[in-house]
Design a protein around this motif. Structure first.
Motif, PDB file in Angstrom:
ATOM      1  N   ALA A 120      15.301 -14.733   4.842  1.00  0.00           N
ATOM      2  CA  ALA A 120      15.938 -15.950   5.607  1.00  0.00           C
ATOM      3  C   ALA A 120      15.504 -16.884   4.549  1.00  0.00           C
ATOM      4  CB  ALA A 120      15.186 -15.469   7.124  1.00  0.00           C
ATOM      5  N   THR A 121      14.271 -17.059   4.139  1.00  0.00           N
ATOM      6  CA  THR A 121      13.644 -18.577   3.753  1.00  0.00           C
ATOM      7  C   THR A 121      14.145 -18.497   2.467  1.00  0.00           C
ATOM      8  OG1 THR A 121      11.354 -17.563   3.336  1.00  0.00           O
ATOM      9  CG2 THR A 121      12.324 -18.920   5.455  1.00  0.00           C
ATOM     10  N   ARG A 149      13.933 -16.016  24.058  1.00  0.00           N
ATOM     11  CA  ARG A 149      13.238 -16.151  23.194  1.00  0.00           C
ATOM     12  C   ARG A 149      13.658 -15.193  21.964  1.00  0.00           C
ATOM     13  NH1 ARG A 149       9.696 -18.108  26.282  1.00  0.00           N
ATOM     14  NH2 ARG A 149       8.616 -16.459  26.101  1.00  0.00           N
ATOM     15  N   GLU A 150      13.105 -13.759  21.249  1.00  0.00           N
ATOM     16  CA  GLU A 150      13.381 -13.918  20.428  1.00  0.00           C
ATOM     17  C   GLU A 150      14.926 -13.788  19.465  1.00  0.00           C
ATOM     18  OE1 GLU A 150      11.696  -9.367  18.914  1.00  0.00           O
ATOM     19  OE2 GLU A 150      12.534  -9.630  20.919  1.00  0.00           O
ATOM     20  N   ILE A 151      15.784 -13.478  20.868  1.00  0.00           N
ATOM     21  CA  ILE A 151      17.127 -13.163  20.605  1.00  0.00           C
ATOM     22  C   ILE A 151      17.276 -14.749  19.850  1.00  0.00           C
ATOM     23  CG2 ILE A 151      19.425 -12.773  20.901  1.00  0.00           C
ATOM     24  CD1 ILE A 151      18.599 -10.614  22.914  1.00  0.00           C
ATOM     25  N   LEU A 152      17.083 -15.960  20.259  1.00  0.00           N
ATOM     26  CA  LEU A 152      17.248 -17.017  19.360  1.00  0.00           C
ATOM     27  C   LEU A 152      16.948 -17.224  18.228  1.00  0.00           C
ATOM     28  CD1 LEU A 152      18.134 -19.031  22.726  1.00  0.00           C
ATOM     29  CD2 LEU A 152      19.950 -18.360  21.230  1.00  0.00           C
ATOM     30  N   PHE A 153      15.231 -17.224  18.178  1.00  0.00           N
ATOM     31  CA  PHE A 153      14.556 -17.306  17.109  1.00  0.00           C
ATOM     32  C   PHE A 153      15.436 -16.487  16.257  1.00  0.00           C
ATOM     33  CE2 PHE A 153      11.344 -15.304  14.333  1.00  0.00           C
ATOM     34  CZ  PHE A 153      10.609 -16.982  14.102  1.00  0.00           C
ATOM     35  N   LEU A 154      15.865 -15.258  16.036  1.00  0.00           N
ATOM     36  CA  LEU A 154      16.321 -14.761  15.146  1.00  0.00           C
ATOM     37  C   LEU A 154      17.074 -15.171  14.581  1.00  0.00           C
ATOM     38  CD1 LEU A 154      15.792 -10.708  16.148  1.00  0.00           C
ATOM     39  CD2 LEU A 154      14.516 -12.355  14.266  1.00  0.00           C
ATOM     40  N   PHE A 160      20.107 -14.990  11.362  1.00  0.00           N
ATOM     41  CA  PHE A 160      20.201 -13.429  11.118  1.00  0.00           C
ATOM     42  C   PHE A 160      21.814 -13.410  11.921  1.00  0.00           C
ATOM     43  CE2 PHE A 160      17.124 -10.163  11.337  1.00  0.00           C
ATOM     44  CZ  PHE A 160      16.567 -11.353  10.069  1.00  0.00           C
ATOM     45  N   THR A 161      22.492 -13.137  11.658  1.00  0.00           N
ATOM     46  CA  THR A 161      24.200 -12.636  12.472  1.00  0.00           C
ATOM     47  C   THR A 161      23.987 -11.877  13.787  1.00  0.00           C
ATOM     48  OG1 THR A 161      24.434 -10.902  11.409  1.00  0.00           O
ATOM     49  CG2 THR A 161      24.904 -12.592  10.246  1.00  0.00           C
ATOM     50  N   GLN A 162      24.338 -11.897  14.873  1.00  0.00           N
ATOM     51  CA  GLN A 162      24.509 -11.467  15.806  1.00  0.00           C
ATOM     52  C   GLN A 162      24.630  -9.336  15.971  1.00  0.00           C
ATOM     53  OE1 GLN A 162      27.003 -13.023  18.426  1.00  0.00           O
ATOM     54  NE2 GLN A 162      25.748 -14.028  19.658  1.00  0.00           N
ATOM     55  N   PHE A 168      18.413  -4.840  14.323  1.00  0.00           N
ATOM     56  CA  PHE A 168      16.884  -5.031  13.952  1.00  0.00           C
ATOM     57  C   PHE A 168      15.721  -5.085  15.034  1.00  0.00           C
ATOM     58  CE2 PHE A 168      12.904  -8.459  14.112  1.00  0.00           C
ATOM     59  CZ  PHE A 168      12.846  -7.610  13.369  1.00  0.00           C
ATOM     60  N   LEU A 169      17.034  -5.313  16.522  1.00  0.00           N
ATOM     61  CA  LEU A 169      15.964  -5.337  17.912  1.00  0.00           C
ATOM     62  C   LEU A 169      16.491  -3.981  18.552  1.00  0.00           C
ATOM     63  CD1 LEU A 169      16.338  -8.469  19.951  1.00  0.00           C
ATOM     64  CD2 LEU A 169      14.288  -7.539  18.544  1.00  0.00           C
TER      65      LEU A 169
END
Length: 197
Positions: A120-121, A149-154, A160-162, A168-169
């Motif tokens: 991502a970076t 929180r994990e979903i918002l972080f990603l 990340f796209t949804q 990923f999850l």
């Protein structure tokens, strides 16, 4: 037709060879694991948790390992045989295998997270853009569940796209969208001047 052992009786070769005829008694083990499971669980659970904590880095993983051990004990009680050793070594062996599996899974998750963060970076020329806004939101994230929180972080920190988050999850896309929408709604209520747009 040879007689079959009763359900949950030991089926190890040592016990099978001890039977002399169809009317022979089966060894007094195998099914006793299930019959005395409550006593076994109360006595051995703290010990199994202690063993698992020594092998796992995370105390929550150790608790999960202990639960998996006793689920295996219940499901595979037929594998236990007193002739091959005591109950402690049998439980320790199951614990060691389950703890190794949990540790390997945690390592894989950690490596995957690092790879995804690096990706991502690396692909985003302005990866640090919006860092100030992100840091201002950090104290408010504690009001969210770990999953949200994990979903918002990603989504917002790693871009990340949804659909990528869902893959990923290992969650359905609709669940990711719902968690994201609900988390943004909660943040809009707790962040001063926040909105969901």
């Amino acid at each position: 037709m040879p007689e079959q052992p009763p359900p949950h009786a030991c089926a190890c070769p040592q016990c099978q060879s001890r039977r002399t005829d169809a009317s022979a008694d089966f060894p007094p083990h195998g099914d006793t694991v299930r019959e005395t499971f409550d006593v076994l669980y109360r006595h051995w659970f703290p010990i199994v948790v202690r063993w698992a904590r020594r092998r796992c880095g995370d105390p929550e993983d150790a608790e999960d390992v202990a639960q998996q051990v006793f689920a295996d004990v219940w499901l595979h009680s037929r594998r236990y045989c007193q002739l091959r050793g005591g109950l402690g070594p049998w439980l320790y062996g199951i614990t060691a295998h389950k703890a190794a599996d949990a540790t390997n899974a945690a390592i894989r998750r950690n490596q995957a997270s690092r790879k995804l963060a690096a990706r991502a970076t690396r692909h985003s020329p302005d990866a640090w853009a919006g860092t100030g806004e992100r840091l201002c939101l950090t104290p408010f994230l504690s009001c969210l569940s770990d999953r949200r929180r994990e979903i918002l972080f990603l989504a917002y920190y790693l871009d990340f796209t949804q659909p990528e988050i869902a893959r990923f999850l290992g969650l359905p896309l609709g669940t990711v969208k719902s968690h994201c929408r609900r988390a943004l709604r909660v943040l809009a209520e707790v962040v001063p001047g926040g909105d969901t747009t």
